[in-house]
Motif scaffolding. Structure first.
Motif, mmCIF file in Angstrom:
data_model
loop_
_atom_site.group_PDB
_atom_site.id
_atom_site.type_symbol
_atom_site.label_atom_id
_atom_site.label_comp_id
_atom_site.label_asym_id
_atom_site.label_seq_id
_atom_site.Cartn_x
_atom_site.Cartn_y
_atom_site.Cartn_z
ATOM 1 N N ALA A 32 0.837 -1.209 0.000
ATOM 2 C CA ALA A 32 0.000 0.000 0.000
ATOM 3 C C ALA A 32 0.868 1.255 0.000
ATOM 4 N N ALA A 33 1.930 1.268 0.794
ATOM 5 C CA ALA A 33 2.820 2.430 0.837
ATOM 6 C C ALA A 33 3.520 2.621 -0.501
ATOM 7 N N LEU A 34 3.949 1.538 -1.117
ATOM 8 C CA LEU A 34 4.583 1.628 -2.427
ATOM 9 C C LEU A 34 3.603 2.151 -3.469
ATOM 10 N N GLY A 35 2.354 1.706 -3.411
ATOM 11 C CA GLY A 35 1.338 2.175 -4.344
ATOM 12 C C GLY A 35 1.060 3.663 -4.196
ATOM 13 N N VAL A 36 1.008 4.137 -2.943
ATOM 14 C CA VAL A 36 0.791 5.568 -2.715
ATOM 15 C C VAL A 36 1.966 6.373 -3.262
ATOM 16 N N TYR A 37 3.176 5.906 -3.026
ATOM 17 C CA TYR A 37 4.367 6.620 -3.500
ATOM 18 C C TYR A 37 4.426 6.657 -5.033
ATOM 19 N N VAL A 38 4.195 5.518 -5.658
ATOM 20 C CA VAL A 38 4.236 5.467 -7.126
ATOM 21 C C VAL A 38 3.119 6.319 -7.725
ATOM 22 N N GLY A 39 1.934 6.271 -7.131
ATOM 23 C CA GLY A 39 0.826 7.085 -7.618
ATOM 24 C C GLY A 39 1.117 8.572 -7.516
ATOM 25 N N ARG A 40 1.748 8.981 -6.418
ATOM 26 C CA ARG A 40 2.108 10.391 -6.252
ATOM 27 C C ARG A 40 3.134 10.812 -7.297
ATOM 28 N N GLU A 41 4.135 9.977 -7.522
ATOM 29 C CA GLU A 41 5.155 10.307 -8.520
ATOM 30 C C GLU A 41 4.550 10.410 -9.919
ATOM 31 N N LEU A 42 3.671 9.485 -10.264
ATOM 32 C CA LEU A 42 3.030 9.537 -11.583
ATOM 33 C C LEU A 42 2.183 10.795 -11.736
ATOM 34 N N ARG A 43 1.457 11.156 -10.673
ATOM 35 C CA ARG A 43 0.634 12.364 -10.735
ATOM 36 C C ARG A 43 1.489 13.612 -10.876
ATOM 37 N N MET A 44 2.588 13.683 -10.140
ATOM 38 C CA MET A 44 3.461 14.850 -10.228
ATOM 39 C C MET A 44 4.076 14.968 -11.619
ATOM 40 N N ARG A 45 4.474 13.847 -12.200
ATOM 41 C CA ARG A 45 5.028 13.883 -13.567
ATOM 42 C C ARG A 45 3.976 14.306 -14.576
ATOM 43 N N TYR A 46 2.737 13.813 -14.387
ATOM 44 C CA TYR A 46 1.656 14.192 -15.296
ATOM 45 C C TYR A 46 1.391 15.682 -15.219
ATOM 46 N N LYS A 47 1.318 16.212 -13.998
ATOM 47 C CA LYS A 47 1.060 17.639 -13.832
ATOM 48 C C LYS A 47 2.214 18.473 -14.381
ATOM 49 N N PHE A 48 3.450 18.017 -14.201
ATOM 50 C CA PHE A 48 4.616 18.759 -14.686
ATOM 51 C C PHE A 48 4.625 18.822 -16.208
ATOM 52 N N ASN A 49 4.261 17.744 -16.847
ATOM 53 C CA ASN A 49 4.269 17.706 -18.307
ATOM 54 C C ASN A 49 3.088 18.441 -18.926
ATOM 55 N N ARG A 50 2.071 18.769 -18.169
ATOM 56 C CA ARG A 50 0.882 19.431 -18.697
ATOM 57 C C ARG A 50 0.843 20.909 -18.325
ATOM 58 N N ARG A 51 1.982 21.522 -18.073
ATOM 59 C CA ARG A 51 2.004 22.938 -17.693
ATOM 60 C C ARG A 51 1.680 23.830 -18.885
ATOM 61 N N THR A 52 1.108 24.969 -18.596
ATOM 62 C CA THR A 52 0.829 25.980 -19.606
ATOM 63 C C THR A 52 1.718 27.185 -19.326
ATOM 64 N N PRO A 53 1.857 28.093 -20.277
ATOM 65 C CA PRO A 53 2.704 29.266 -20.021
ATOM 66 C C PRO A 53 2.243 30.098 -18.827
ATOM 67 N N SER A 54 0.962 30.123 -18.537
ATOM 68 C CA SER A 54 0.501 30.916 -17.405
ATOM 69 C C SER A 54 0.834 30.274 -16.062
ATOM 70 N N ASP A 55 1.211 28.996 -16.046
ATOM 71 C CA ASP A 55 1.581 28.320 -14.803
ATOM 72 C C ASP A 55 2.887 28.851 -14.213
ATOM 73 N N PHE A 56 3.654 29.586 -14.974
ATOM 74 C CA PHE A 56 4.917 30.102 -14.469
ATOM 75 C C PHE A 56 4.727 31.331 -13.585
ATOM 76 N N TYR A 57 3.536 31.914 -13.585
ATOM 77 C CA TYR A 57 3.264 33.058 -12.725
ATOM 78 C C TYR A 57 2.762 32.573 -11.378
ATOM 79 N N SER A 58 3.060 33.298 -10.311
ATOM 80 C CA SER A 58 2.791 32.807 -8.964
ATOM 81 C C SER A 58 1.306 32.643 -8.657
#
Length: 73
Positions: A32-58
């Protein structure tokens, strides 16, 4: 003497069952802990790759009222 041998065998079997159950529970928690960790990493990578130019502003995408700034609210 035969009563002690039977009793000793029963206690040993109960210990084995308890240790086996504890082992499987530990494996389940680890999976379960491994699944939570892998799921978090996959979500963070997905969000990082889907950034838009406006995401660079605070405050990109914030929906706040401009009138609230500087009035002590």
């Amino acid at each position: 003497m035969s009563l002690l041998r039977g009793s000793r065998k029963k206690v040993l079997e109960e210990k084995v069952i308890a240790l086996r159950t504890l082992g499987w529970a530990s494996v389940a928690v680890g999976v379960a802990a491994l699944g939570v960790y892998v799921g978090r990493e996959l979500r963070m990578r997905y969000k990082f790759n889907r950034r838009t130019p406006s995401d660079f502003y605070s405050h990109a995408g914030d929906e706040s009222q401009a009138a609230e700034y500087g009035v002590g609210v």
